[in-house]
Design a protein around this motif. Structure first.
Motif, short mmCIF file in Angstrom:
data_model
loop_
_atom_site.label_atom_id
_atom_site.label_comp_id
_atom_site.label_asym_id
_atom_site.label_seq_id
_atom_site.Cartn_x
_atom_site.Cartn_y
_atom_site.Cartn_z
N ALA A 31 -30.33 -16.40 5.34
CA ALA A 31 -29.74 -15.45 4.39
C ALA A 31 -29.14 -16.13 3.17
O ALA A 31 -29.37 -15.70 2.03
CB ALA A 31 -28.68 -14.60 5.10
N TYR A 56 -22.05 -11.69 2.53
CA TYR A 56 -22.92 -11.58 3.70
C TYR A 56 -22.31 -12.31 4.89
O TYR A 56 -22.29 -11.79 6.01
CB TYR A 56 -24.30 -12.16 3.38
CG TYR A 56 -25.25 -12.14 4.57
CD1 TYR A 56 -26.12 -11.08 4.75
CD2 TYR A 56 -25.25 -13.17 5.50
CE1 TYR A 56 -26.99 -11.05 5.84
CE2 TYR A 56 -26.11 -13.14 6.59
CZ TYR A 56 -26.97 -12.08 6.75
OH TYR A 56 -27.80 -12.06 7.84
N ASN A 60 -21.09 -10.62 8.36
CA ASN A 60 -21.73 -11.05 9.59
C ASN A 60 -20.70 -11.48 10.63
O ASN A 60 -20.82 -11.16 11.82
CB ASN A 60 -22.70 -12.19 9.29
CG ASN A 60 -23.40 -12.71 10.53
OD1 ASN A 60 -23.06 -13.77 11.05
ND2 ASN A 60 -24.37 -11.97 11.00
N SER A 87 -30.08 -3.68 9.18
CA SER A 87 -29.88 -4.91 8.41
C SER A 87 -31.08 -5.18 7.52
O SER A 87 -30.93 -5.53 6.33
CB SER A 87 -29.65 -6.08 9.37
OG SER A 87 -29.49 -7.28 8.66
N VAL A 109 -25.82 -6.41 0.65
CA VAL A 109 -25.70 -7.66 1.42
C VAL A 109 -24.60 -7.54 2.47
O VAL A 109 -24.70 -8.13 3.55
CB VAL A 109 -25.45 -8.87 0.49
CG1 VAL A 109 -26.62 -9.09 -0.44
CG2 VAL A 109 -24.16 -8.72 -0.30
N GLY A 113 -25.33 -8.08 6.46
CA GLY A 113 -24.57 -8.99 7.31
C GLY A 113 -23.88 -8.28 8.46
O GLY A 113 -23.86 -8.76 9.59
#
Length: 419
Positions: A31, A56, A60, A87, A109, A113
């Motif tokens: 990513a 991101y 995440n 996602s 983004v 994530g």
């Protein structure tokens, strides 16, 4: 050495689950570089690219334990596949709309994530039901850590290949489509469909109510910091010793060292307390970082970096064993996801910390950060040694629904309660 790994891969569904998980995690592994390349292709600045990549990463880190808890509650297929689709769609939207409007780019983004499926934690929850013996599960943890190094090395190469053949936007889409296919391969497998978490005590903290897990998270925060700081400290060194090519070799050398160390570690059946073994491994990890401060010529530096990476995968594999032992009943996927999140956050903190250190004292002091972080991680493990000590009595892994082989009832456990 290969016999133990081949025995695992010959187990029914094992190779499929490992391959599917690695492929499914490809979007997460690539990513940062994919976002940076896309933003630059769109004419954006490095600051914008870094900001989007950071968003991101933060999303995440938040999403992994949350989705891990949902997996423990509702099973893998009902969470993993929808999350992978969400996602991928978010990243595809980013690839189509670009960086204008900026708010939509950040939202895309962040969603990508946040909804990254916790395939890594899910795989580790499946190993006991796929493999029959505890030593096989421990070897599988090491093999998993080694395979990650291969994936993190091959992933960026795939992205750059897609960019050169098509475009940066196409690379974003292709990688995420591949990731969805990997997740699909896992969730339609019989072990994933059959897996169910054990009943759990209703508690808002979930896996975090385990003191042993909290101790591991504290130690792993600093292990992540050590790894993250090397990526920054190596930039000024490479600038003075050959440029981007040297930097690339140094980064590859860390992965090569982890690959070698993890392969050797997983090939042996270890006895004794894993908590004590983790202390020794972290101490060796910290000591092997210190020679980097010598900053010799490029060839010698690459060799030193290989040595610096030798104990990374063994540390990760040994920590997985302790997570297995300390995760409260019914929280195994969430517990493994917390380890992933903490390591990611630590790497980000290490990257941010090493920058000012390098500016103030140069690369030599930047290379002091990983050794210091490794030392602090060891202190955390020593201070929490009693908490991390494994519970008394033998543990035998059976083909059960989750990493709770003795199915011991926790204090205050109420049958049927689910957090």
């Amino acid at each position: 050495m290969a016999a133990g790994y081949l025995e695992i891969l010959r187990a029914r569904h094992a190779a499929r689950l490992l391959t599917g998980t690695l492929v499914g995690r490809l979007p997460n592994a690539t990513a940062a570089i994919a976002i940076v390349l896309f933003v630059r292709a769109e004419g954006g600045t490095y600051s914008l690219a870094g900001g989007l990549a950071a968003v991101y990463g933060v999303a995440n880190a938040v999403g992994q334990p949350v989705l891990g808890r949902l997996v423990d509650l509702h099973g893998q297929p009902r969470v993993q596949l929808p999350a992978a689709l969400a996602s991928a769609l978010a990243m595809a939207c980013f690839a189509v709309t670009g960086t204008d409007p900026l708010a939509l780019a950040y939202a895309c983004v962040a969603a990508a994530g946040l909804f990254t499926p916790p395939l890594e934690g899910g795989l580790r929850a499946l190993w006991p039901s796929v493999l029959g013996r505890e030593e096989q599960v421990h070897t599988a943890y090491a093999m998993d850590a080694v395979a990650q190094e291969v994936m993190f090395a091959a992933g960026p190469l795939l992205v750059t290949l897609c960019v050169s053949l098509w475009s940066a936007g196409a690379a974003l889409v292709v990688v995420n489509v591949i990731g969805v296919l990997g997740a699909l391969s896992v969730v339609v497998s019989p072990p994933s469909r059959a897996w169910r978490s054990a009943p759990r005590e209703a508690h808002w903290l979930g896996a975090l109510r385990s003191r042993g897990l909290l101790a591991l998270l504290g130690a792993f925060l600093f292990v992540g910091m050590a790894l993250g700081s090397i990526t920054v400290a190596s930039v000024p060194y490479a600038d003075e010793h050959g440029g981007d090519a040297v930097y690339g070799w140094i980064m590859a050398a860390i992965g090569l060292g982890a690959l070698i160390g993890g392969t050797v570690y997983g090939a042996r059946r270890w006895t004794g307390e894993p908590a004590r073994r983790l202390q020794v491994l972290v101490a060796l990890l910290a000591v092997c970082y210190l020679p980097l401060m010598l900053m010799p010529g490029a060839v010698a530096m690459v060799l030193l970096t290989v040595v610096a990476g030798l104990f990374l995968a063994p540390v990760i594999a040994c920590a997985f064993v302790l997570v297995d032992r300390h995760a409260p009943r019914g929280t195994v996927t969430e517990a493994f996801s917390w380890i992933v999140t903490t390591f990611t956050v630590g790497a980000s903190v290490g990257t941010g910390l090493a920058g000012p250190v390098v500016e103030a004292g140069g690369a030599v002091w930047g290379y002091a950060v990983p050794g210091a972080a490794g030392g602090v991680s060891l202190l955390v493990l020593l201070a929490t040694g009693r908490v991390l000590a494994a519970p008394g009595g033998p543990r035998v892994v059976a083909a059960c629904s989750e990493n709770d082989p003795n199915r011991a009832v926790e204090p205050r456990f109420s049958s049927g309660d689910r957090a």
